[in-house]
Design a protein around this motif. Structure first.
Motif, mmCIF file in Angstrom:
data_model
loop_
_atom_site.group_PDB
_atom_site.id
_atom_site.type_symbol
_atom_site.label_atom_id
_atom_site.label_comp_id
_atom_site.label_asym_id
_atom_site.label_seq_id
_atom_site.Cartn_x
_atom_site.Cartn_y
_atom_site.Cartn_z
ATOM 1 N N ARG A 16 0.818 -1.210 0.000
ATOM 2 C CA ARG A 16 0.000 0.000 0.000
ATOM 3 C C ARG A 16 0.859 1.270 0.000
ATOM 4 O O ARG A 16 0.503 2.305 -0.582
ATOM 5 C CB ARG A 16 -0.930 0.010 1.205
ATOM 6 N N PHE A 65 1.156 4.470 -2.955
ATOM 7 C CA PHE A 65 0.860 5.780 -2.385
ATOM 8 C C PHE A 65 2.077 6.687 -2.467
ATOM 9 O O PHE A 65 1.982 7.892 -2.767
ATOM 10 C CB PHE A 65 0.413 5.625 -0.922
ATOM 11 N N GLU A 67 -6.058 7.466 2.492
ATOM 12 C CA GLU A 67 -5.149 6.367 2.128
ATOM 13 C C GLU A 67 -3.904 6.408 3.001
ATOM 14 O O GLU A 67 -3.376 5.372 3.419
ATOM 15 C CB GLU A 67 -4.771 6.492 0.645
#
Length: 863
Positions: free
Chosen positions: A493, A497, A540
């Motif tokens: 993740r 990002f 996020e």
């Protein structure tokens, strides 16, 4: 008896002496002389010859016989000829002459002298005033033909009046009559070709000198000086004609010189404007643009004036030639007004192309500089990212790693591959920018290509090394079972990002170039859309950081000692936090940059509107002035001098308007320096205004020149202002289109209204006069020339020939000595240098042909 007849005998002797000398002065032209007047005229032959010489006419053929009746017949023929000239012979018969009667013979000679020599200066006649030329002289008062001449001063004054170089009158004394008379006799015989017909002693010692003798002698002076005055008149006419030719030749030379210099300047300038070799830098190209502006502002305007003045000089010269009855001036080949106009048109076409090329090149270089800077920025970002990647992929740490470490290495490698794939787009962008720079011919394309090639080669090597490391890890993957899912999830993740943040930072620092408010507004809109995504990105970030928090919580819960390093990624939570802070810091900076560009574009828009506001006033003003000037030539407004004054004031008003053009030029320069190349607020470009302004200056100058030529025509032709107004009124009435010109049909109607009876042939002849170039129209100047041509009093070739003939004493040739004697030095040299040698018999060496010279003055020649 002796005392009574002696005076008569003396008088008769004096008169016989004078008459004999007078007859010999004429007979020597026929190659003969007389010794004794009554004896030599007895047979009538020399008497008839004398009459032929002084009259210039032929008498009947004389009889050659020696008999008395032959002689009487010859004398009668002479007497009949005298009577035919309106002379009454009283008591004079042929027999007395044949018999040698002295008194009768002298009486007949006196009658001949009266008719052929003294008639023009008789005491009663109007030409007696000719002797009045001696009135201003000291001690001279001519009242008669006897005692007024005794002291000799009257004769000396008469000579000095016409030939002051022959006698110093100031040195003469009234108490020296003998000296004065002998001086006059000697000078007259030596320099004036007048034989000595009187005796000084007889005149001084006679109370009343013989009137007839003195009248005979004085008549010779009249004829001698009358010829000189005629020659002086002829010389003045010739000088006048030559002066006109010399002035016209000077104007022709000045035209040729000015035309040559202007054409040479155009010839030198065009190659400079045709040189389209582009500079490699923006600064160099902007210097070219500045040089071009200097050319338009400084170097070209004087040449515009020279071109206009050249056309004015040409028109003035043609008018002067036409007024002086000379052929039209034909400039050298390639120097016609039309040739200069064509060359000028070619220059302006090249100018326009050169300016368009300059602006295009500046836009291209601007685009190139922008792309090159963007290329360098993306390369720097990419090279920063790839730094150390080769060493990382080349490590063999998996050979000595534990199970958990192997699995960690595998997951780390997967994360790297994800990151690598994400960077593929950036590499493609770098290659695309390099390709565009090559297509736009960037000057440092070699460096660009080398750097791009290095990045591509490095990228291929990274792909190879990545695949090789994956293969190695996969071979030992089965040996390892434990994997830290949370680290892996964080890494998966965090990587995209982080890549998003890298892209956001790159976009926020991305360079841009715009040319309008709309374009910058589009960027602001895109930026606002980006800012709208920040809350979702923050979610996020919080989620990604939540995974890390979960790892810490598990480790704390189960007592796991963490090394502090995620085995699957080099990204730490601090990295995410730092980059997120950097993104938030760049957002307001981007806002500021966009707002500054908005301000710049708003300034550019103000410049556009400022230029348009002036151009939309100046453009129509120029057009209005052009239309007003086009109507000036067809409107009658007072005298030509008043029209000239009004036009000069009109011209001054136009010149005073030049400051508005200069201000517009300044705004145009500001626009170009701000890289503004379009303007939707006006249809007028600076080029349109420049061309219109130059046309306006040229048109007013031409209109003024037309009025000047009308003044020149009016004065040369003797036209009154009223006549000129009548001509203008007739012309304007039939100028149907009101454009200052008449069509042939309108011109025919105008002539018919003025009383001309025109047939097709006659009208065609007139059209060749008023429209020699077949333009199909009749201008006002041509109309005036036609209306005044028939009545104009101009010199002609025949008049000039007649004048030269007088100077040449009726010869068909003239000598250098005669030209230098009769004409001023400058005019004499002019004739000598241009007259051809005389071709004919009987002429002395060096004789010149004045007939062909006179004809050449009024026709096509090289004079």
């Amino acid at each position: 008896c002796i005392s009574v007849h002696k005076p008569d005998a003396m008088l008769l002797g004096h008169r016989k002496y004078t008459f004999t000398a007078w007859c010999n002065s004429h007979l020597r032209k026929a190659g003969t002389q007389i010794e004794n007047i009554e004896e030599d005229f007895r047979n009538g032959l020399k008497l008839m010859l004398l009459l032929e010489v002084i009259s210039g006419e032929r008498l009947p053929k004389p009889d050659k016989g020696k008999m008395r009746f032959h002689k009487i017949a010859n004398v009668n023929k002479a007497l009949d000829f005298i009577c035919s000239k309106g002379v009454k012979l009283v008591s004079i018969g042929a027999e007395e002459i044949v018999d040698g009667n002295v008194k009768m013979t002298l009486g007949m000679i006196w009658t001949i002298i009266l008719r052929f020599a003294i008639q023009d200066i008789s005491v009663e006649g109007e030409h007696f005033s000719w002797l009045g030329k001696t009135a201003p002289y000291r001690n001279v008062n001519v009242q008669n033909f006897h005692i007024s001449w005794k002291d000799g001063l009257a004769l000396c004054a008469l000579i000095h009046r016409h030939r002051p170089d022959l006698i110093d009158y100031s040195k003469l004394r009234k108490d020296d009559p003998m000296g004065n008379l002998n001086t006059a006799f000697e000078v007259a015989e030596k320099y004036l070709d007048i034989p000595k017909m009187l005796d000084a002693e007889d005149i001084v010692n006679t109370p009343k000198p013989d009137e007839k003798a003195i009248m005979t002698y004085v008549s010779c002076f009249y004829h001698a000086f009358a010829g000189a005055e005629q020659a002086e008149t002829a010389a003045k006419r010739i000088c006048k004609v030559l002066a006109v030719n010399q002035e016209n030749e000077k104007l022709m030379e000045e035209y040729e010189k000015l035309a040559s210099e202007l054409l040479e300047w155009i010839r030198r300038t065009i190659p400079w404007l045709e040189n389209r070799v582009a500079e490699q830098t923006m600064r160099a190209m902007q210097q070219k643009l500045e040089d071009f502006r200097d050319y338009r502002r400084v170097h070209k305007p004087p040449k515009v004036q020279e071109k206009c003045q050249l056309e004015i000089n040409f028109n003035t010269l043609q008018t002067k030639l036409r007024l002086s009855n000379r052929p039209a001036f034909m400039p050298s080949e390639g120097k016609m007004v039309s040739d200069i106009a064509n060359a000028w048109k070619g220059l302006e076409q090249v100018e326009k192309g050169y300016e368009e090329w300059l602006l295009t090149e500046i836009r291209r270089l601007e685009r190139l500089d922008h792309l090159a800077e963007k290329f360098k920025q993306k390369c720097s970002l990419h090279e920063s990212w790839t730094s150390g990647k080769v060493e990382l992929l080349s490590m063999k740490d998996y050979e000595s790693a534990s199970l958990m470490e192997i699995r960690a290495l595998m997951r780390k490698h997967e994360a790297f591959e994800s990151d690598l794939a994400a960077h593929q787009d950036r590499v493609e962008q770098i290659a695309a920018i390099a390709q565009e720079l090559n297509e736009l011919d960037y000057h440092d394309a070699v460096t660009i290509n080398a750097r791009c090639q290095g990045i591509c080669d490095q990228w291929d090597n990274l792909g190879t090394l990545t695949q090789k490391r994956r293969d190695s890890l996969e071979r030992v993957e089965k040996l390892w079972e434990t994997i830290d899912q949370l680290y892996l999830e964080f890494a998966k993740r965090a990587a995209p990002f982080n890549n998003w943040m890298d892209g956001a930072m790159e976009d926020l620092q991305d360079m841009f170039i715009v040319h309008s408010i709309e374009e910058i507004q589009s960027l602001i809109t895109a930026h606002d859309q980006f800012k709208a995504t920040l809350p979702e990105a923050d979610k996020e970030r919080i989620a990604t950081m939540g995974i890390q928090n979960e790892i810490v919580k598990i480790a704390q819960t189960y007592g796991i000692k963490l090394s502090g390093v995620n085995p699957y990624t080099n990204l730490s939570p601090q990295d995410i936090t730092d980059k997120w802070d950097a993104v938030k810091h760049l957002v307001p900076l981007r806002d500021q940059m966009l707002q500054e560009e908005v301000a710049r574009q708003q300034s550019n828009e103000r410049l556009r509107r400022q230029f348009a506001a002036q151009a939309n006033i100046i453009g129509p003003w120029i057009q209005t002035k052009m239309e007003e000037i086009s109507h000036v030539s067809v409107d009658i407004a007072g005298s030509l001098e008043e029209q000239m004054s009004n036009l000069k004031q009109y011209e001054q008003n136009i010149i005073n308007y030049k400051c508005n053009i200069d201000k517009l030029e300044g705004d145009h320069q500001l626009s170009q320096e701000s890289l503004i190349f379009d303007n939707k607020h006006t249809n007028y470009t600076m080029e349109h205004v420049r061309v219109g302004w130059e046309q306006l200056l040229t048109t007013i100058a031409r209109t003024i020149n037309e009025v000047e030529n009308q003044i020149l025509t009016r004065d040369a032709k003797g036209i009154s202002q009223e006549q000129l107004n009548e001509f203008r009124a007739s012309f304007n009435h039939f100028d149907r289109k009101r454009n200052g010109m008449m069509d042939p049909d309108d011109f025919r109607a105008c002539l018919i209204s003025m009383g001309y009876d025109l047939g097709e042939v006659e009208f065609a002849r007139i059209m060749t006069l008023v429209d020699s170039n077949n333009t199909g129209v009749v201008t006002f100047q041509a109309f005036i020339d036609f209306m005044t041509r028939e009545t104009a009093e101009t010199d002609t070739a025949d008049q000039v020939m007649a004048s030269f003939k007088i100077l040449a004493s009726d010869k068909t040739y003239i000598t250098v000595e005669e030209l230098r004697r009769e004409l001023p030095p400058e005019q004499a040299d002019y004739c000598i240098s241009r007259m051809t040698s005389y071709i004919g018999s009987g002429a002395p060496p060096g004789a010149l042909d004045y007939i062909s010279f006179s004809s050449a003055l009024y026709g096509e020649s090289d004079l």
